[in-house]
Design a protein around this motif. Sequence first.
Motif, PDB file in Angstrom:
ATOM      1  N   ALA A  15     -23.738  -7.937 -24.374  1.00 32.71           N
ATOM      2  CA  ALA A  15     -23.492  -6.660 -23.965  1.00 32.71           C
ATOM      3  C   ALA A  15     -24.519  -6.358 -22.888  1.00 32.71           C
ATOM      4  O   ALA A  15     -24.207  -6.112 -21.645  1.00 32.71           O
ATOM      5  CB  ALA A  15     -23.026  -5.447 -24.622  1.00 32.71           C
ATOM      6  N   ALA A  19     -24.196  -6.400 -18.624  1.00 31.17           N
ATOM      7  CA  ALA A  19     -24.063  -5.063 -17.915  1.00 31.17           C
ATOM      8  C   ALA A  19     -24.327  -5.247 -16.528  1.00 31.17           C
ATOM      9  O   ALA A  19     -23.774  -4.475 -15.711  1.00 31.17           O
ATOM     10  CB  ALA A  19     -25.166  -4.333 -18.779  1.00 31.17           C
ATOM     11  N   LEU A 251     -17.839  -8.650 -29.108  1.00 33.49           N
ATOM     12  CA  LEU A 251     -18.092  -8.105 -27.862  1.00 33.49           C
ATOM     13  C   LEU A 251     -16.987  -7.259 -27.457  1.00 33.49           C
ATOM     14  O   LEU A 251     -16.693  -6.881 -26.304  1.00 33.49           O
ATOM     15  CB  LEU A 251     -18.177  -9.262 -27.039  1.00 33.49           C
ATOM     16  N   THR A 254     -17.782  -3.948 -25.760  1.00 32.23           N
ATOM     17  CA  THR A 254     -18.110  -3.905 -24.347  1.00 32.23           C
ATOM     18  C   THR A 254     -17.210  -3.958 -23.341  1.00 32.23           C
ATOM     19  O   THR A 254     -17.246  -3.246 -22.313  1.00 32.23           O
ATOM     20  CB  THR A 254     -18.964  -5.424 -24.061  1.00 32.23           C
ATOM     21  N   SER A 258     -15.895  -0.701 -20.573  1.00 32.90           N
ATOM     22  CA  SER A 258     -15.785  -0.894 -19.223  1.00 32.90           C
ATOM     23  C   SER A 258     -14.821   0.255 -18.760  1.00 32.90           C
ATOM     24  O   SER A 258     -13.791   0.314 -19.170  1.00 32.90           O
ATOM     25  CB  SER A 258     -15.461  -2.298 -18.961  1.00 32.90           C
TER      26      SER A 258
END
Length: 508
Positions: A15, A19, A251, A254, A258
């Motif tokens: 992550a 980013a 993930l 992550t 978003s």
Amino acid sequence: MRFSRNLKAFGFAAAAALAPLAATGAQAAGTVTVAVALDPGSWDPIDTFIVDWASAATNIFDGLTSRGPDMKLKPGLATSWEFLDNNSRIRFKLRENVKFHNGEPFNAAAVKFTFDRLLGEEGKKGPQQSNYNAIERVEVVDDNTVDFIMKQPDPVLLTKLAGYGGMIVPPKYIQEKGDEYFNTHPVGTGPFKFVEYNPKISLSLEAFPEHWGGAPKIDKLVFRMIAEANTQIAELQAGRIDIATLIPFGLAPTVEKSSNLNLVSITGPTTVALRLNTKNGITKDVNVRKAMIMGIDRDAIIKAVLLGHAKPIASFQADLSFGYDPNLKPVPFDLAKAKQILKDAGVPAGAPVKIDFRGNDATFREVAQAAAGYLQALGLKPSLQPYETPVLLNDIIPNGKTGEAWHNAWGGWTFDYDNTAYLMYHSGEKWNPYDNDPKLNTLLEKQRSIYDVKEREKILHEIGRYVADQALEIPLYNQNTIYGVNKRLQNFDPPADRRFRFTDVTVN
């Protein structure tokens, strides 16, 4: 637990690496882009069983029947069907005024050509022929009617006709261009037509306005072959793809965090188990097998390793599967009772248990490590043996060279227990190297001869209960299908089996 911390550490590291990527939309208006992991190498329906083929090609081709994300079977290129002559003949009425993308008419001759080809020499070269070998031949009744003459009953046939090898292909085009050209320049009757194929890079399609089901609402559809999950997620975050199909469990948060993305996690067809060697080692004893099932905390593994993106299972099928028995419950975790069963069975402390698994499956490696930890707590001596996937699937398992347990992940877009149970448990099948159980063989064969839904479902339930009682495997979990989806997509109905159909999708 250590395996949980390792996975979370991987997730946080990945992550952090992703980013800095800004959500900069780079998509053309009216275009939807999907990332898939594999290039099937051929777009001919009879050449593959790869899911990534279906993700794309379900938009190029149509079958006689159709099945969408709601799992309901409905008319496709056939508007209706009926069973005649004591079910030995199935008559299909065909949709009229349908065209292939090259302008060639769809008719009964195209259906006969498709199945003559599938069941003939060309079909022998691919993996799909065996799914349709209950069909003896196809007869043309008139331009808009065909009869399937059956060698034997196949209660799953109508579902099979909705995908993969059963997709209808254009006779004149293939006869003129040849099979090899068709592999890389596919033509069907679907809502999108072929534009360009760059092997291992991308497949580009455009809307086919004359589709019998109505023109798609987007102009272009692009499938990019991206084998690395991190790259798919990076491209998704950057706005260069709209759907990512490779989302490692670690993930998933992550994607979920978003602002421009949605994480979709739904029940899928894939189930995961540790099959057990019933011929050699301590697992010859059914009581030992039952103790091993009882001694692994599958709920804890689902929570810690899969981050909740799975369900425990009692049999080797998802709850969406026809034949699923809601009354059959997973064996509860009970370490103390499992230890007592092993003691009563005379199993010595430190008895070996080797687990063979697909070495390239990082998630299952974590699962196997966790399962080994529980087996060690049970007083056994587990060891993990990774193999290259082709070696495990084509040599170790079918030739009966496994240890006490082996990794088995199995999907099935038909969502019918037969497509798992027959291949796993019937004697002589590739995935059943050890057992020859006359009772189980009889049940498996009997359900294949029956079209009556309720009667067949009863037998499938009986099979599930019998397999559970014999403890032929440690049912671990039903793995979710996970997508990362850009929020600009509208009317996207995520399919559990990854067979996308983008006719009604729009983009903001």
